[in-house]
Design a protein around this motif. Structure first.
Motif, PDB file in Angstrom:
ATOM      1  N   ARG A   1      43.538  42.452  31.299  1.00 21.71           N
ATOM      2  CA  ARG A   1      44.540  41.625  30.953  1.00 21.71           C
ATOM      3  C   ARG A   1      45.691  42.445  30.799  1.00 21.71           C
ATOM      4  O   ARG A   1      46.824  41.964  31.408  1.00 21.71           O
ATOM      5  CB  ARG A   1      44.386  40.923  29.628  1.00 21.71           C
ATOM      6  CG  ARG A   1      43.421  39.702  29.714  1.00 21.71           C
ATOM      7  CD  ARG A   1      42.983  39.037  28.152  1.00 21.71           C
ATOM      8  NE  ARG A   1      42.069  38.350  28.750  1.00 21.71           N
ATOM      9  CZ  ARG A   1      40.889  37.794  27.866  1.00 21.71           C
ATOM     10  NH1 ARG A   1      41.154  38.589  26.545  1.00 21.71           N
ATOM     11  NH2 ARG A   1      40.128  37.061  28.357  1.00 21.71           N
TER      12      ARG A   1
ATOM     13  N   PHE B   1      47.101  43.525  34.171  1.00 23.41           N
ATOM     14  CA  PHE B   1      47.353  42.352  34.970  1.00 23.41           C
ATOM     15  C   PHE B   1      49.023  42.005  34.620  1.00 23.41           C
ATOM     16  O   PHE B   1      49.936  41.884  35.491  1.00 23.41           O
ATOM     17  CB  PHE B   1      46.506  41.193  34.835  1.00 23.41           C
ATOM     18  CG  PHE B   1      46.883  39.907  35.753  1.00 23.41           C
ATOM     19  CD1 PHE B   1      47.489  39.953  36.926  1.00 23.41           C
ATOM     20  CD2 PHE B   1      47.061  38.746  34.819  1.00 23.41           C
ATOM     21  CE1 PHE B   1      47.852  38.416  37.310  1.00 23.41           C
ATOM     22  CE2 PHE B   1      47.338  37.726  35.214  1.00 23.41           C
ATOM     23  CZ  PHE B   1      48.076  37.440  36.536  1.00 23.41           C
ATOM     24  N   LEU B   2      49.021  41.798  33.195  1.00 19.85           N
ATOM     25  CA  LEU B   2      50.413  41.067  32.783  1.00 19.85           C
ATOM     26  C   LEU B   2      51.627  42.165  33.013  1.00 19.85           C
ATOM     27  O   LEU B   2      52.629  41.710  33.124  1.00 19.85           O
ATOM     28  CB  LEU B   2      50.260  40.830  31.266  1.00 19.85           C
ATOM     29  CG  LEU B   2      49.111  39.531  31.023  1.00 19.85           C
ATOM     30  CD1 LEU B   2      49.050  39.143  29.701  1.00 19.85           C
ATOM     31  CD2 LEU B   2      49.582  38.333  31.745  1.00 19.85           C
TER      32      LEU B   2
ATOM     33  N   MET C   1      38.825  36.835  38.934  1.00 20.41           N
ATOM     34  CA  MET C   1      39.055  36.153  37.584  1.00 20.41           C
ATOM     35  C   MET C   1      37.983  34.688  37.774  1.00 20.41           C
ATOM     36  O   MET C   1      37.575  34.508  36.928  1.00 20.41           O
ATOM     37  CB  MET C   1      40.321  35.591  37.270  1.00 20.41           C
ATOM     38  CG  MET C   1      41.261  36.558  36.859  1.00 20.41           C
ATOM     39  SD  MET C   1      40.573  37.557  35.257  1.00 20.41           S
ATOM     40  CE  MET C   1      39.884  38.865  35.796  1.00 20.41           C
TER      41      MET C   1
ATOM     42  N   ARG D   1      33.227  30.383  31.008  1.00 20.24           N
ATOM     43  CA  ARG D   1      34.070  31.147  30.482  1.00 20.24           C
ATOM     44  C   ARG D   1      35.624  30.775  30.215  1.00 20.24           C
ATOM     45  O   ARG D   1      36.276  30.890  31.560  1.00 20.24           O
ATOM     46  CB  ARG D   1      33.993  32.762  30.269  1.00 20.24           C
ATOM     47  CG  ARG D   1      32.565  33.304  29.681  1.00 20.24           C
ATOM     48  CD  ARG D   1      32.307  34.774  30.284  1.00 20.24           C
ATOM     49  NE  ARG D   1      31.478  34.499  31.428  1.00 20.24           N
ATOM     50  CZ  ARG D   1      31.004  35.557  32.232  1.00 20.24           C
ATOM     51  NH1 ARG D   1      31.330  36.716  31.564  1.00 20.24           N
ATOM     52  NH2 ARG D   1      30.470  35.291  33.212  1.00 20.24           N
TER      53      ARG D   1
ATOM     54  N   GLY E   1      38.130  32.564  29.408  1.00 15.99           N
ATOM     55  CA  GLY E   1      39.030  33.786  29.429  1.00 15.99           C
ATOM     56  C   GLY E   1      39.544  34.160  30.497  1.00 15.99           C
ATOM     57  O   GLY E   1      41.001  34.127  30.605  1.00 15.99           O
ATOM     58  N   PRO E   2      38.771  34.285  31.837  1.00 15.57           N
ATOM     59  CA  PRO E   2      39.581  34.696  33.070  1.00 15.57           C
ATOM     60  C   PRO E   2      40.761  33.722  33.348  1.00 15.57           C
ATOM     61  O   PRO E   2      41.528  34.055  33.982  1.00 15.57           O
ATOM     62  CB  PRO E   2      38.397  34.545  33.926  1.00 15.57           C
ATOM     63  CG  PRO E   2      37.260  34.911  32.971  1.00 15.57           C
ATOM     64  CD  PRO E   2      37.577  34.223  31.882  1.00 15.57           C
ATOM     65  N   LEU E   3      40.291  32.406  33.259  1.00 15.34           N
ATOM     66  CA  LEU E   3      41.362  31.199  33.727  1.00 15.34           C
ATOM     67  C   LEU E   3      42.722  31.458  32.690  1.00 15.34           C
ATOM     68  O   LEU E   3      43.827  31.353  33.274  1.00 15.34           O
ATOM     69  CB  LEU E   3      40.738  29.993  33.313  1.00 15.34           C
ATOM     70  CG  LEU E   3      40.051  29.607  34.703  1.00 15.34           C
ATOM     71  CD1 LEU E   3      39.704  27.872  34.547  1.00 15.34           C
ATOM     72  CD2 LEU E   3      40.845  29.562  36.017  1.00 15.34           C
TER      73      LEU E   3
ATOM     74  N   THR F   1      43.600  34.269  31.357  1.00 18.09           N
ATOM     75  CA  THR F   1      44.648  35.409  31.844  1.00 18.09           C
ATOM     76  C   THR F   1      45.233  34.961  33.097  1.00 18.09           C
ATOM     77  O   THR F   1      46.501  35.196  33.009  1.00 18.09           O
ATOM     78  CB  THR F   1      43.531  36.281  32.116  1.00 18.09           C
ATOM     79  OG1 THR F   1      42.573  36.683  31.090  1.00 18.09           O
ATOM     80  CG2 THR F   1      44.069  37.770  32.699  1.00 18.09           C
ATOM     81  N   LEU F   2      44.883  34.110  34.008  1.00 21.94           N
ATOM     82  CA  LEU F   2      45.495  33.938  34.904  1.00 21.94           C
ATOM     83  C   LEU F   2      46.552  33.024  34.945  1.00 21.94           C
ATOM     84  O   LEU F   2      47.949  33.334  35.465  1.00 21.94           O
ATOM     85  CB  LEU F   2      44.551  33.259  36.181  1.00 21.94           C
ATOM     86  CG  LEU F   2      43.703  34.186  37.170  1.00 21.94           C
ATOM     87  CD1 LEU F   2      42.998  33.297  38.186  1.00 21.94           C
ATOM     88  CD2 LEU F   2      44.745  35.038  37.805  1.00 21.94           C
TER      89      LEU F   2
ATOM     90  N   VAL G   1      48.138  32.731  32.239  1.00 19.40           N
ATOM     91  CA  VAL G   1      49.360  33.554  31.209  1.00 19.40           C
ATOM     92  C   VAL G   1      50.191  34.168  32.299  1.00 19.40           C
ATOM     93  O   VAL G   1      51.373  34.354  32.235  1.00 19.40           O
ATOM     94  CB  VAL G   1      48.897  34.422  30.159  1.00 19.40           C
ATOM     95  CG1 VAL G   1      50.046  35.152  29.717  1.00 19.40           C
ATOM     96  CG2 VAL G   1      48.350  33.617  29.208  1.00 19.40           C
ATOM     97  N   GLY G   2      49.705  34.859  33.298  1.00 22.74           N
ATOM     98  CA  GLY G   2      50.224  35.618  34.355  1.00 22.74           C
ATOM     99  C   GLY G   2      51.100  34.663  35.167  1.00 22.74           C
ATOM    100  O   GLY G   2      52.278  35.152  35.370  1.00 22.74           O
ATOM    101  N   VAL G   3      50.570  33.340  35.775  1.00 23.85           N
ATOM    102  CA  VAL G   3      51.324  32.816  36.391  1.00 23.85           C
ATOM    103  C   VAL G   3      52.575  32.105  35.636  1.00 23.85           C
ATOM    104  O   VAL G   3      53.802  32.261  35.902  1.00 23.85           O
ATOM    105  CB  VAL G   3      50.592  31.404  36.656  1.00 23.85           C
ATOM    106  CG1 VAL G   3      51.483  30.394  37.152  1.00 23.85           C
ATOM    107  CG2 VAL G   3      49.679  31.919  37.810  1.00 23.85           C
TER     108      VAL G   3
ATOM    109  N   LEU H   1      54.153  33.792  33.112  1.00 26.60           N
ATOM    110  CA  LEU H   1      54.896  35.183  32.742  1.00 26.60           C
ATOM    111  C   LEU H   1      55.683  35.105  34.203  1.00 26.60           C
ATOM    112  O   LEU H   1      57.179  35.344  34.155  1.00 26.60           O
ATOM    113  CB  LEU H   1      54.131  36.207  32.515  1.00 26.60           C
ATOM    114  CG  LEU H   1      55.069  37.368  32.356  1.00 26.60           C
ATOM    115  CD1 LEU H   1      55.701  37.480  31.340  1.00 26.60           C
ATOM    116  CD2 LEU H   1      54.141  38.800  32.314  1.00 26.60           C
TER     117      LEU H   1
END
Lengths: 189, 216
Positions: free
Chosen positions: A102, A105-106, A146, B3, B5-7, B9-10, B12-14, B16
């Motif tokens: 994480r 990636f961030l 992911m 799960r 979690g992975p979604l 993560t994606l 939050v990245g988008v 950001l």
């Protein structure tokens, strides 16, 4: 094609994994990569963007962020080897793997935003071309990975393969940008 | 069980990425206040004179900083940045001849820096104030003197692509504010536009490029 209704059937508790269902992550990943590249191509590069206090230039900021991302990516490889039992590891190797991923990636996201916003997708020389190509590929492959994680049963080699692709892409991205920056402008903040 | 979690993560990245993009678009090309002006310069080795007893002065490490000056025949400029016993130099005549040179600084202040095509700079840093030496680049052999200079003086470099042309610019920003630079377009050297020494920004063919100070 004829089907013999008396043929012996295997007693499989779960439905056989259909390879076609992996198409969804693959297609989403491809769409992400293409969309990033298209934005970089269509958007008029501004040449400049935000800077962070304490750094001499955005190039320095990005190079250090990219270096941090690569560091956490190395942690990713090590913790993955622990999860697969190839290396002795602590019980919290899974947590380490998730969170280092994480963070990597961030940390990479602001770098990519700056690249796409300020420079765009460029092919003028070999270094820049590979960097542009793999930069888009990286985020596509990461998205696919992911999404793959949400499947219950995966072929044993699929995740290591996709993870390896993501790591390789990030490494080449770092070599063609941060390493180049440090060699051209010096290891500077 | 799916799960989440992975979604997440994606997602939050988008978010950001989008928020940074929005921030960039909102602020335009104005960069956030960087500390380039207020950045505390490393004290010019304050302990060096104190540590060196009167009998043994040359053991002190080479004082870090930028040195700029001209060749004795006044036809070209030289900028050197020293840091942690390493040095990078830029030699430039403002028209066609230029060279980036790198190397190490010895304990006695002597340095031999080398660049592409056999370019070489031999110099000696004296008393942490001045580098005196010679440059061999582009077929010439010239003596030069570079005095210690404060920011924003020093060597600058910018690389960019402007309208399918690969730009590579180098500048010496002199102590008096003067600039000597070369802008190479697709391998052809020519005069360089002035850079704003505070921000490093220069205009090339209607586009803004940003030159950065070069350090070893």
């Amino acid at each position: 094609m004829t089907v013999d209704p008396n043929a012996p059937t295997q007693d499989v508790p779960a439905p056989r994994p259909r390879p076609a269902r992996y198409l969804v992550p693959a297609l989403v990943g491809a769409a992400v990569a293409v969309a990033l590249g298209a934005y970089g191509q269509v958007h008029d590069p501004t040449g400049t963007a935000f800077n962070l206090a304490g750094f001499s230039s955005t190039g320095a900021v990005k190079s250090w962020l990219a270096t941090a991302a690569l560091f956490f990516a190395v942690v990713q490889v090590i913790s993955a080897l622990m999860l697969y039992g190839r290396l002795p590891g602590p019980s919290w190797a899974g947590v380490l793997h998730r969170w280092s991923g994480r963070v990597a990636f961030l940390v990479a996201v602001p770098v990519a935003v700056h690249c796409l916003y300020a420079f765009g997708y460029r092919t003028s020389d070999t270094r820049v071309m590979w960097h542009s190509l793999l930069g888009c590929f990286f985020f596509g492959a990461f998205s696919a990975k992911m999404l793959l994680l949400r499947f219950e049963r995966l072929p044993a080699r699929l995740l290591p393969l996709v993870g390896g692709l993501v790591f390789t892409a990030l490494t080449i991205i770092w070599l063609t940008s941060a390493l180049w920056f440090f060699r051209t402008f010096g290891v500077t903040t | 069980m799916k799960r989440p979690g992975p979604l997440l993560t994606l997602l939050v990245g988008v978010l950001l990425g989008l928020s940074m993009l929005a921030f960039n678009t909102a602020t335009g090309t104005r960069s956030a206040p960087s500390s380039s002006a207020a950045e505390p310069e490393r004290p010019p080795s304050a302990e060096a004179p104190a540590a060196s007893s009167p009998a043994a002065p040359p053991r002190a490490p080479a004082p870090d900083g930028a040195y700029t000056g001209r060749t004795d025949d006044d036809s070209a400029a030289v900028a050197v940045t020293v840091r942690d016993r390493r040095a990078v130099a830029y030699y430039c005549d403002g028209r066609a001849r230029e060279s980036w040179l790198r190397g190490e600084v010895r304990d006695d202040g002597g340095m031999r820096l080398t660049g592409k095509d056999g370019a070489e700079l031999n110099g000696t840093l004296r008393q942490g104030r001045r580098i005196r030496g010679t440059v061999d680049a582009g077929g010439g052999h010239q003596a030069f003197t570079a005095d210690r200079a404060e920011k924003p003086s020093g060597p600058y470099r910018a690389t960019a692509d402007v309208r399918d042309t690969t730009i590579d610019g180098g500048w010496v920003v002199l102590k008096d504010g003067g600039q000597v630079g070369i802008l190479t377009r697709d391998g052809t050297p020519g005069p360089a536009p002035r850079i704003d020494p505070e921000t490093g920004v220069a205009a090339v063919d209607g586009r803004r490029i940003t030159a950065r100070p070069v350090t070893p």
